[in-house]
Design a protein around this motif. Structure first.
Motif, PDB file in Angstrom:
ATOM      1  N   ARG A  67      43.617  35.720  46.935  1.00  0.00           N
ATOM      2  CA  ARG A  67      44.940  35.797  46.304  1.00  0.00           C
ATOM      3  C   ARG A  67      44.993  34.815  45.147  1.00  0.00           C
ATOM      4  NH1 ARG A  67      48.426  34.330  51.217  1.00  0.00           N
ATOM      5  NH2 ARG A  67      49.540  33.238  49.535  1.00  0.00           N
ATOM      6  N   PRO A  68      45.471  35.253  43.988  1.00  0.00           N
ATOM      7  CA  PRO A  68      45.533  34.351  42.837  1.00  0.00           C
ATOM      8  C   PRO A  68      46.307  33.063  43.123  1.00  0.00           C
ATOM      9  CG  PRO A  68      45.904  36.606  42.133  1.00  0.00           C
ATOM     10  CD  PRO A  68      45.871  36.626  43.635  1.00  0.00           C
ATOM     11  N   ASP A  69      47.449  33.173  43.841  1.00  0.00           N
ATOM     12  CA  ASP A  69      48.236  31.960  44.083  1.00  0.00           C
ATOM     13  C   ASP A  69      47.480  30.963  44.965  1.00  0.00           C
ATOM     14  OD1 ASP A  69      48.409  33.731  46.245  1.00  0.00           O
ATOM     15  OD2 ASP A  69      50.391  33.000  46.853  1.00  0.00           O
ATOM     16  N   LYS A  70      46.721  31.477  45.937  1.00  0.00           N
ATOM     17  CA  LYS A  70      45.946  30.585  46.797  1.00  0.00           C
ATOM     18  C   LYS A  70      44.800  29.944  46.028  1.00  0.00           C
ATOM     19  CE  LYS A  70      43.720  30.379  51.326  1.00  0.00           C
ATOM     20  NZ  LYS A  70      43.278  31.160  52.517  1.00  0.00           N
ATOM     21  N   LEU A  71      44.168  30.721  45.151  1.00  0.00           N
ATOM     22  CA  LEU A  71      43.088  30.173  44.327  1.00  0.00           C
ATOM     23  C   LEU A  71      43.615  29.029  43.468  1.00  0.00           C
ATOM     24  CD1 LEU A  71      40.269  30.184  43.052  1.00  0.00           C
ATOM     25  CD2 LEU A  71      41.055  31.966  41.508  1.00  0.00           C
ATOM     26  N   LEU A  72      44.743  29.242  42.829  1.00  0.00           N
ATOM     27  CA  LEU A  72      45.285  28.228  41.933  1.00  0.00           C
ATOM     28  C   LEU A  72      45.783  27.014  42.706  1.00  0.00           C
ATOM     29  CD1 LEU A  72      47.057  30.629  39.419  1.00  0.00           C
ATOM     30  CD2 LEU A  72      44.847  29.496  39.189  1.00  0.00           C
ATOM     31  N   PHE A  83      46.323  25.209  32.400  1.00  0.00           N
ATOM     32  CA  PHE A  83      45.306  26.128  32.896  1.00  0.00           C
ATOM     33  C   PHE A  83      45.869  26.992  34.018  1.00  0.00           C
ATOM     34  CE2 PHE A  83      41.940  27.338  35.829  1.00  0.00           C
ATOM     35  CZ  PHE A  83      40.970  27.844  34.973  1.00  0.00           C
ATOM     36  N   ILE A  84      46.652  26.399  34.918  1.00  0.00           N
ATOM     37  CA  ILE A  84      47.257  27.152  36.023  1.00  0.00           C
ATOM     38  C   ILE A  84      48.128  28.280  35.481  1.00  0.00           C
ATOM     39  CG2 ILE A  84      48.876  27.028  37.950  1.00  0.00           C
ATOM     40  CD1 ILE A  84      46.294  25.712  38.659  1.00  0.00           C
ATOM     41  N   ALA A  94      44.778  41.564  34.887  1.00  0.00           N
ATOM     42  CA  ALA A  94      43.363  41.872  35.097  1.00  0.00           C
ATOM     43  C   ALA A  94      43.208  43.178  35.864  1.00  0.00           C
ATOM     44  CB  ALA A  94      42.692  40.739  35.871  1.00  0.00           C
ATOM     45  N   PRO A  95      42.228  44.018  35.502  1.00  0.00           N
ATOM     46  CA  PRO A  95      41.994  45.256  36.239  1.00  0.00           C
ATOM     47  C   PRO A  95      41.314  45.033  37.578  1.00  0.00           C
ATOM     48  CG  PRO A  95      40.419  45.040  34.444  1.00  0.00           C
ATOM     49  CD  PRO A  95      41.395  43.918  34.297  1.00  0.00           C
ATOM     50  N   MET A  96      40.671  43.868  37.770  1.00  0.00           N
ATOM     51  CA  MET A  96      39.982  43.574  39.023  1.00  0.00           C
ATOM     52  C   MET A  96      40.820  42.657  39.901  1.00  0.00           C
ATOM     53  SD  MET A  96      37.186  45.136  39.595  1.00  0.00           S
ATOM     54  CE  MET A  96      36.481  44.137  40.894  1.00  0.00           C
ATOM     55  N   SER A  97      40.772  42.908  41.216  1.00  0.00           N
ATOM     56  CA  SER A  97      41.395  41.991  42.162  1.00  0.00           C
ATOM     57  C   SER A  97      40.514  40.750  42.280  1.00  0.00           C
ATOM     58  CB  SER A  97      41.564  42.675  43.522  1.00  0.00           C
ATOM     59  OG  SER A  97      40.392  43.364  43.890  1.00  0.00           O
ATOM     60  N   VAL A  98      41.041  39.719  42.935  1.00  0.00           N
ATOM     61  CA  VAL A  98      40.328  38.447  42.987  1.00  0.00           C
ATOM     62  C   VAL A  98      39.641  38.261  44.342  1.00  0.00           C
ATOM     63  CG1 VAL A  98      42.399  37.192  43.739  1.00  0.00           C
ATOM     64  CG2 VAL A  98      40.507  35.942  42.696  1.00  0.00           C
ATOM     65  N   LEU A 105      33.064  28.532  43.605  1.00  0.00           N
ATOM     66  CA  LEU A 105      34.031  27.560  43.092  1.00  0.00           C
ATOM     67  C   LEU A 105      33.402  26.184  42.928  1.00  0.00           C
ATOM     68  CD1 LEU A 105      37.368  28.328  45.005  1.00  0.00           C
ATOM     69  CD2 LEU A 105      36.878  28.698  42.591  1.00  0.00           C
ATOM     70  N   SER A 106      32.483  25.845  43.843  1.00  0.00           N
ATOM     71  CA  SER A 106      31.864  24.514  43.806  1.00  0.00           C
ATOM     72  C   SER A 106      30.892  24.355  42.651  1.00  0.00           C
ATOM     73  CB  SER A 106      31.140  24.245  45.132  1.00  0.00           C
ATOM     74  OG  SER A 106      29.936  24.990  45.231  1.00  0.00           O
ATOM     75  N   LEU A 107      30.440  25.457  42.058  1.00  0.00           N
ATOM     76  CA  LEU A 107      29.485  25.387  40.954  1.00  0.00           C
ATOM     77  C   LEU A 107      30.161  25.339  39.587  1.00  0.00           C
ATOM     78  CD1 LEU A 107      26.791  27.958  42.177  1.00  0.00           C
ATOM     79  CD2 LEU A 107      26.647  25.468  42.206  1.00  0.00           C
TER      80      LEU A 107
END
Length: 462
Positions: A67-72, A83-84, A94-98, A105-107
């Motif tokens: 989910r975008p909100d959880k990612l942010l 950036f947020i 975006a046409p693609m889901s997340v 993320l760690s890289l």
């Protein structure tokens, strides 16, 4: 058997040699210098995670963010509020889901999120969006037009693409199959290819009925998301067909979650059994994967690829040329060398397909031609990828150098595919913002669009 005296004698001979080139300092061999373990604890959400947890594929899958909100929320405190906001707007268009794994993320360099090549591939930013090219379509490669049954594309005479599912371990912004992969988004209502045994049986029946079919790509979605028993069932069904000689299991998994190869013993054993069955039947089963940047290859990757190598499993790589990710000779040469270092054969580099919502990632055909010139000769020929254009409209993969005509002002190139669809011509279009002023001006006028295409087709005829 080497003895001390023979080593001394060899050393003397080496000193007698007049070198044409000085030896290279091993520390300068960037392709061999891998990050052994990403510094994942710098992300606050993972501060208390153990190495054992981080190396467990189940933890990686469970903690993958969808989910975008959880990612942010995970990134708050590491990136600016600007950036947020930028990413929030980016996800909305975006046409693609997340779906992003903790490993990926760690890289990412969160001190420079705007410039990081891995962030660029997975997290869209509204500030970077460019208008889609006027000639772009959602299914630009016309995979559905060449589908005799749902989830099976038969374009080349002896090869078919089988899509047994429509999910992946991560979702790439630039996915050519954004018309089907992942969940619906605000921009795209997907054509879904969920796991369905009845649909699979229809695909098997078609494949078995076509003696010319010898090569099946099992993709999706992603073969990483097939359960072990499903890997075995698909492999058994296809390998037992007399006409099938080769199977390719397509997965981005090694690039985004190599932990699965190291810790999902049932899955990797199922792949190994399928490879061994193929070998007994004198048929080839290989893995095709998808690394785009040298930073995606770590010590964990090396250990995973070594495990496949020990089991005799061939791995080939297909990259996508992307602006700001791998569109310089230095980056692509490092990627190719690093892939070879971990026993992955660089196979293809695709000139970026015309995909909705990612015009900022596309490069010109000329960029690909220039990079290929630099890559060739930097390593062994069998580890040198072929740069290709997957011709829009269903022409299939064409060597990037094989265009019939290329106008660098309008950005239109023309390709033919005589063994795929004889007599037809296919046009590829460079991103408009990368064209010279004259080309940009012509594309700004809709009345000029077909004129430019007709000019290019006439040029190909000449």
């Amino acid at each position: 058997m080497t003895t001390t005296s023979s080593l001394i004698e060899l050393t003397k001979r080496i000193h007698d040699i007049v070198p044409l080139k000085p030896p290279v300092d091993p520390a300068s061999l960037q392709h061999a210098n891998l990050i052994e373990m990403p510094d994942f604890r710098r992300i606050p959400a993972y501060a208390d995670v153990t190495d054992e947890q981080f190396l467990d594929h189940r933890w990686q899958a469970k903690k993958s963010i969808t989910r975008p909100d959880k990612l942010l929320d995970t990134l708050r405190g590491m990136v600016s509020e600007e950036f947020i906001r930028d990413a929030t707007k980016g996800f909305a268009h975006a046409p693609m889901s997340v779906r992003v794994s903790p490993y990926m993320l760690s890289l990412i360099d969160w001190d420079n999120p705007y410039g990081d090549p891995l962030r660029t591939q997975f997290i869209p930013l509204a500030s970077r969006f460019l208008p889609d090219h006027p000639k772009l379509g959602l299914d630009s490669l016309h995979e559905r037009a060449d589908a005799p049954v749902p989830g099976l594309t038969h374009r080349y005479a002896d090869k078919a693409l089988f899509l047994p599912l429509d999910t992946c371990p991560v979702y790439c912004r630039f996915c050519t199959r954004s018309y089907a992969v992942g969940i619906d988004t605000e921009e795209v209502e997907k054509t879904h290819f969920k796991v369905d045994e009845e649909r699979w049986q229809r695909a098997y029946a078609y494949i078995a009925s076509r003696p010319e079919l010898e090569d099946i790509v099992v993709s999706g979605g992603d073969a990483y998301n097939l359960r072990p028993e499903q890997i075995g069932a698909i492999g058994e069904a296809l390998l037992r067909m007399p006409n099938i000689q080769r199977i390719r299991l397509a997965t981005k998994g090694p690039a985004v979650m190599p932990q699965k190869i190291l810790t999902d013993h049932e899955w990797i054993d199922a792949v190994t059994r399928t490879v061994e069955l193929g070998r007994k039947l004198h048929k080839e089963v290989v893995i095709h994967t998808h690394f785009n940047h040298p930073n995606e290859i770590t010590g964990i990757t090396r250990d995973a690829m070594n495990k496949l190598f020990e089991r005799g499993i061939t791995v080939r790589n297909q990259s996508v040329l992307q602006r700001g990710v791998n569109d310089t000779p230095e980056t692509m040469k490092l990627l190719v060398k690093r892939l070879g270092h971990v026993h992955v054969h660089p196979y293809y580099v695709y000139i970026h397909d015309l995909v909705r919502g990612v015009e900022d990632l596309r490069t010109t055909l000329a960029t690909g031609l220039m990079i290929e010139k630099h890559v060739r000769g930097s390593t062994a020929g069998f580890n040198t990828p072929t740069f290709v254009v997957d011709a829009p409209g269903g022409g299939g993969k064409r060597d990037a150098h094989s265009y019939e005509h290329y106008d660098r002002t309008t950005g239109i190139s023309v390709f033919e595919a005589p063994s795929v669809k004889p007599g037809q011509r296919y046009t590829y279009f460079d991103p408009i913002d990368q064209l010279p002023p004259e080309g940009r001006a012509r594309w700004a006028d809709p009345a000029e669009h077909q004129k430019m295409i007709d000019e290019a087709l006439r040029g190909a005829s000449r």
